[in-house]
Scaffold this motif. Structure first.
Motif, PDB file in Angstrom:
ATOM      1  N   GLY A 103      -5.570  -2.262   9.173  1.00 50.79           N
ATOM      2  CA  GLY A 103      -4.863  -1.411   8.715  1.00 50.79           C
ATOM      3  C   GLY A 103      -4.451  -1.759   7.296  1.00 50.79           C
ATOM      4  O   GLY A 103      -5.389  -2.070   6.451  1.00 50.79           O
ATOM      5  N   LEU A 104      -3.057  -1.569   6.659  1.00 51.13           N
ATOM      6  CA  LEU A 104      -2.678  -1.414   5.334  1.00 51.13           C
ATOM      7  C   LEU A 104      -2.087  -2.930   5.139  1.00 51.13           C
ATOM      8  O   LEU A 104      -1.613  -3.564   5.773  1.00 51.13           O
ATOM      9  CB  LEU A 104      -1.441  -0.519   5.259  1.00 51.13           C
ATOM     10  N   ASN A 105      -2.310  -3.311   3.764  1.00 44.57           N
ATOM     11  CA  ASN A 105      -1.592  -4.552   3.400  1.00 44.57           C
ATOM     12  C   ASN A 105      -0.195  -4.215   3.110  1.00 44.57           C
ATOM     13  O   ASN A 105       0.438  -3.030   3.145  1.00 44.57           O
ATOM     14  CB  ASN A 105      -2.527  -5.200   2.496  1.00 44.57           C
ATOM     15  N   ALA A 106       0.497  -5.056   2.644  1.00 49.07           N
ATOM     16  CA  ALA A 106       2.071  -4.999   2.523  1.00 49.07           C
ATOM     17  C   ALA A 106       2.443  -4.114   1.286  1.00 49.07           C
ATOM     18  O   ALA A 106       3.096  -3.180   1.582  1.00 49.07           O
ATOM     19  CB  ALA A 106       2.700  -6.402   2.293  1.00 49.07           C
ATOM     20  N   ARG A 107       1.679  -3.830   0.502  1.00 53.49           N
ATOM     21  CA  ARG A 107       1.809  -3.096  -0.586  1.00 53.49           C
ATOM     22  C   ARG A 107       1.351  -1.638  -0.269  1.00 53.49           C
ATOM     23  O   ARG A 107       2.209  -0.781  -0.523  1.00 53.49           O
ATOM     24  CB  ARG A 107       0.939  -3.500  -1.974  1.00 53.49           C
ATOM     25  N   GLN A 108       0.327  -1.435   0.493  1.00 51.67           N
ATOM     26  CA  GLN A 108       0.031  -0.166   0.884  1.00 51.67           C
ATOM     27  C   GLN A 108       0.909   0.560   1.899  1.00 51.67           C
ATOM     28  O   GLN A 108       1.285   1.362   2.100  1.00 51.67           O
ATOM     29  CB  GLN A 108      -1.465  -0.287   1.383  1.00 51.67           C
ATOM     30  N   GLN A 109       1.292  -0.392   2.915  1.00 49.55           N
ATOM     31  CA  GLN A 109       2.314  -0.287   3.877  1.00 49.55           C
ATOM     32  C   GLN A 109       3.645   0.367   3.267  1.00 49.55           C
ATOM     33  O   GLN A 109       3.999   1.276   3.536  1.00 49.55           O
ATOM     34  CB  GLN A 109       2.541  -1.401   4.803  1.00 49.55           C
ATOM     35  N   ASN A 110       4.136  -0.436   2.311  1.00 51.40           N
ATOM     36  CA  ASN A 110       5.431   0.095   1.628  1.00 51.40           C
ATOM     37  C   ASN A 110       5.161   1.533   0.990  1.00 51.40           C
ATOM     38  O   ASN A 110       5.936   2.310   0.888  1.00 51.40           O
ATOM     39  CB  ASN A 110       6.005  -1.113   0.760  1.00 51.40           C
ATOM     40  N   ALA A 111       3.908   1.738   0.295  1.00 56.11           N
ATOM     41  CA  ALA A 111       3.491   2.864  -0.227  1.00 56.11           C
ATOM     42  C   ALA A 111       3.464   3.933   0.729  1.00 56.11           C
ATOM     43  O   ALA A 111       4.018   4.994   0.283  1.00 56.11           O
ATOM     44  CB  ALA A 111       2.269   2.669  -1.099  1.00 56.11           C
ATOM     45  N   TRP A 112       3.048   3.881   1.645  1.00 57.93           N
ATOM     46  CA  TRP A 112       2.852   4.564   2.922  1.00 57.93           C
ATOM     47  C   TRP A 112       4.164   5.452   3.285  1.00 57.93           C
ATOM     48  O   TRP A 112       4.604   6.489   3.389  1.00 57.93           O
ATOM     49  CB  TRP A 112       2.006   4.234   3.792  1.00 57.93           C
ATOM     50  N   LEU A 113       5.044   4.195   3.637  1.00 53.72           N
ATOM     51  CA  LEU A 113       6.353   4.341   4.197  1.00 53.72           C
ATOM     52  C   LEU A 113       7.315   5.121   3.179  1.00 53.72           C
ATOM     53  O   LEU A 113       7.754   6.149   3.481  1.00 53.72           O
ATOM     54  CB  LEU A 113       6.842   3.098   4.555  1.00 53.72           C
ATOM     55  N   TYR A 114       7.260   4.548   1.915  1.00 53.25           N
ATOM     56  CA  TYR A 114       8.312   5.156   1.199  1.00 53.25           C
ATOM     57  C   TYR A 114       7.906   6.486   0.387  1.00 53.25           C
ATOM     58  O   TYR A 114       8.636   7.388   0.286  1.00 53.25           O
ATOM     59  CB  TYR A 114       8.596   4.152   0.087  1.00 53.25           C
ATOM     60  N   HIS A 115       6.718   6.593   0.018  1.00 53.80           N
ATOM     61  CA  HIS A 115       6.273   7.790  -0.931  1.00 53.80           C
ATOM     62  C   HIS A 115       4.885   8.200  -0.315  1.00 53.80           C
ATOM     63  O   HIS A 115       4.494   9.390  -0.898  1.00 53.80           O
ATOM     64  CB  HIS A 115       5.922   7.242  -2.038  1.00 53.80           C
ATOM     65  N   GLY A 116       4.415   7.874   1.040  1.00 53.45           N
ATOM     66  CA  GLY A 116       3.350   8.607   1.377  1.00 53.45           C
ATOM     67  C   GLY A 116       3.629   9.454   2.736  1.00 53.45           C
ATOM     68  O   GLY A 116       2.598   9.913   3.459  1.00 53.45           O
ATOM     69  N   VAL A 158      16.933   6.045  14.187  1.00 51.48           N
ATOM     70  CA  VAL A 158      16.675   6.197  12.757  1.00 51.48           C
ATOM     71  C   VAL A 158      16.215   4.919  12.293  1.00 51.48           C
ATOM     72  O   VAL A 158      17.054   3.859  12.737  1.00 51.48           O
ATOM     73  CB  VAL A 158      18.000   6.771  12.007  1.00 51.48           C
ATOM     74  N   ALA A 159      15.099   4.793  11.626  1.00 46.79           N
ATOM     75  CA  ALA A 159      14.516   3.435  11.123  1.00 46.79           C
ATOM     76  C   ALA A 159      14.370   3.413   9.835  1.00 46.79           C
ATOM     77  O   ALA A 159      14.196   4.412   8.856  1.00 46.79           O
ATOM     78  CB  ALA A 159      13.374   3.174  11.845  1.00 46.79           C
ATOM     79  N   MET A 160      14.659   2.169   9.048  1.00 43.21           N
ATOM     80  CA  MET A 160      14.345   1.966   7.935  1.00 43.21           C
ATOM     81  C   MET A 160      13.543   0.837   7.745  1.00 43.21           C
ATOM     82  O   MET A 160      13.514  -0.320   8.425  1.00 43.21           O
ATOM     83  CB  MET A 160      15.518   1.891   7.099  1.00 43.21           C
ATOM     84  N   PRO A 161      12.339   0.702   6.924  1.00 45.25           N
ATOM     85  CA  PRO A 161      11.705  -0.742   6.617  1.00 45.25           C
ATOM     86  C   PRO A 161      12.648  -1.803   6.253  1.00 45.25           C
ATOM     87  O   PRO A 161      13.538  -1.515   5.413  1.00 45.25           O
ATOM     88  CB  PRO A 161      10.735  -0.247   5.451  1.00 45.25           C
ATOM     89  N   GLY A 162      12.392  -2.843   6.691  1.00 43.41           N
ATOM     90  CA  GLY A 162      13.534  -4.088   6.604  1.00 43.41           C
ATOM     91  C   GLY A 162      12.669  -5.356   6.567  1.00 43.41           C
ATOM     92  O   GLY A 162      13.500  -6.370   6.794  1.00 43.41           O
ATOM     93  N   GLY A 163      11.489  -5.315   5.995  1.00 46.07           N
ATOM     94  CA  GLY A 163      10.731  -6.639   5.818  1.00 46.07           C
ATOM     95  C   GLY A 163       9.484  -6.457   5.969  1.00 46.07           C
ATOM     96  O   GLY A 163       8.842  -5.362   6.551  1.00 46.07           O
ATOM     97  N   ASN A 164       8.868  -7.365   5.543  1.00 44.86           N
ATOM     98  CA  ASN A 164       7.193  -7.535   5.757  1.00 44.86           C
ATOM     99  C   ASN A 164       6.903  -9.057   5.465  1.00 44.86           C
ATOM    100  O   ASN A 164       7.138  -9.758   4.626  1.00 44.86           O
ATOM    101  CB  ASN A 164       6.468  -6.602   4.769  1.00 44.86           C
ATOM    102  N   THR A 165       5.979  -9.387   6.364  1.00 45.72           N
ATOM    103  CA  THR A 165       5.303 -10.841   6.342  1.00 45.72           C
ATOM    104  C   THR A 165       4.192 -11.014   5.455  1.00 45.72           C
ATOM    105  O   THR A 165       3.793 -12.193   5.123  1.00 45.72           O
ATOM    106  CB  THR A 165       5.029 -11.491   7.604  1.00 45.72           C
ATOM    107  N   GLY A 166       3.663  -9.865   4.988  1.00 48.52           N
ATOM    108  CA  GLY A 166       2.285 -10.159   4.250  1.00 48.52           C
ATOM    109  C   GLY A 166       1.073 -10.344   5.267  1.00 48.52           C
ATOM    110  O   GLY A 166       1.485 -10.496   6.535  1.00 48.52           O
ATOM    111  N   THR A 167      -0.009 -10.420   5.109  1.00 48.38           N
ATOM    112  CA  THR A 167      -1.033 -10.619   5.845  1.00 48.38           C
ATOM    113  C   THR A 167      -0.967 -11.944   6.470  1.00 48.38           C
ATOM    114  O   THR A 167      -0.664 -13.053   6.126  1.00 48.38           O
ATOM    115  CB  THR A 167      -2.469 -10.744   5.266  1.00 48.38           C
ATOM    116  N   GLN A 168      -0.971 -11.843   8.119  1.00 54.84           N
ATOM    117  CA  GLN A 168      -0.870 -12.977   8.731  1.00 54.84           C
ATOM    118  C   GLN A 168      -2.009 -13.729   9.330  1.00 54.84           C
ATOM    119  O   GLN A 168      -2.886 -13.307   8.945  1.00 54.84           O
ATOM    120  CB  GLN A 168      -0.081 -12.460  10.158  1.00 54.84           C
TER     121      GLN A 168
END
Length: 368
Positions: A121-134, A150-160
């Motif tokens: 799937g998406l890396n951290a930047r792409q994931q944030n882009a999709w969630l917030y503005h995609g 109701v949910a809000m993004p609250g963290g990301n670990t980067g590629t594990q």
């Protein structure tokens, strides 16, 4: 009445009026910013300061921005409810909020995986882009509305990292019969390849690996994995976790409780969640680069997953997504726009990000 008397009396009157206006305004202010106390259960133990700390970042920010009028008390996994029951605790009203990963709940519906991470799937930047503005957040909350959340993004670990193995994996054949703690949809992708997936909370992984109940495990990355001590019972450390290129952690709030908040408090939660999201990724990027050196110094053997494992897993992932789209309307509704975003995002990242990173990393690796 002389001028001095008039000014004195007028001053007294004005002071009285001001005092009256303050006393009248105070109750209105209190009504618009009421005293509210929430409880938040985390899916993580407090020993994992970075991922558990995301909830603490939100708690401190909410309190600071409301002068202590709105507080969120944070409880680690197991103190109120087990870590993998955090969503259920919000849904049934045991707590007002949770800090968790949506893919923990794929047993309810595989669609829960998409808001966090799915294989390839998406890396951290792409994931944030999709969630917030995609369009991602809107799709996620439409889906979670059925669970009164109701949910809000609250963290990301980067590629594990791909995980810890007691024995070396040289080819696809070495996965056959291997019992591995693996999260989200990755288990369903790997099962046809012979892997036996296990679902365990973070605090239960080490003893299972030590006793041999499982043969391998993935968790997050070097910083958390070193804290959990996996290197003491498994020396082969594989990369990457193709199933978690940029997994989002989410704050989940009871929908009724959230909607009852004053608008100002909703804005505070949004700002605090974004702060936690940014902070967690930055912390992991710093902590992991130090921890990986530490682990190698302790004798850990770094290995890349064999190409035939990656190729077989990619094929299984695409078959699984097609199957889920055909049989699960909820999955299809979220996956299809997500997949379009993924394709377009990959096209763009290949132009500048990938070429820049690939060249610069190669030069550094060559010692130049």
């Amino acid at each position: 009445m002389d001028r001095r008397t008039f000014i004195t009396k007028a001053g007294v009157a004005a002071g009285g009026a001001a005092a009256a206006s303050v006393s009248l305004a105070a109750p209105a202010l209190a009504q618009s910013n009421p005293k509210i106390r929430w409880r938040l259960t985390s899916s993580f133990p407090n020993t994992l300061d970075t991922i558990y700390g995301g909830a603490q970042v939100l708690s401190k920010a909410v309190s600071a921005m409301t002068d202590g009028q709105f507080t969120v008390d944070v409880f680690p996994a197991g103190e109120l409810v087990p870590g993998l029951q955090a969503l259920d605790a919000v849904q049934n009203g045991t707590v007002e909020a949770a800090h968790t990963v949506a893919y923990y709940y794929v047993g309810k519906d595989p669609t829960f995986a998409i808001p966090s991470s799915i294989p390839f799937g998406l890396n951290a930047r792409q994931q944030n882009a999709w969630l917030y503005h995609g369009g991602g957040n809107e799709l996620v909350n439409e889906f979670l509305g059925k669970y009164n959340i109701v949910a809000m993004p609250g963290g990301n670990t980067g590629t594990q990292m791909g995980g810890w193995f007691r024995k070396e994996v040289n080819s696809l054949a070495d996965l056959n019969g291997l019992k591995m703690r693996i999260a989200g949809l990755a288990g369903r992708v790997m099962q046809p390849l012979g892997l036996v997936p296990q679902q365990l909370a973070g605090g239960d992984i080490y003893p299972a690996l030590e006793r041999g109940t499982i043969d391998a495990t993935e968790w997050v990355g070097p910083y958390d994995d070193e804290k959990l001590g996996f290197y003491q019972v498994a020396k082969f450390y594989y990369y990457p976790a193709f199933w978690e290129a940029g997994p989002s952690v989410h704050f989940m709030f009871g929908k009724d409780k959230y909607e009852a908040l004053p608008e100002a408090y909703k804005a505070v939660l949004d700002a605090a969640a974004k702060a936690a999201n940014v902070n967690m990724l930055a912390q992991y990027d710093v902590n992991n680069m130090r921890a990986i050196r530490s682990l190698v110094g302790k004798g850990v053997q770094l290995r890349s997953l064999p190409r035939d494992v990656l190729d077989a897993a990619y094929g299984e992932a695409m078959k699984l997504y097609a199957s889920l789209s055909a049989e699960n309307a909820e999955w299809k509704k979220m996956y299809e726009p997500w997949n379009t975003f993924r394709s377009q995002s990959y096209e763009w990242f290949r132009v500048a990000e990938y070429t820049n990173d690939s060249y610069a990393y190669a030069q550094q690796a060559a010692g130049k």
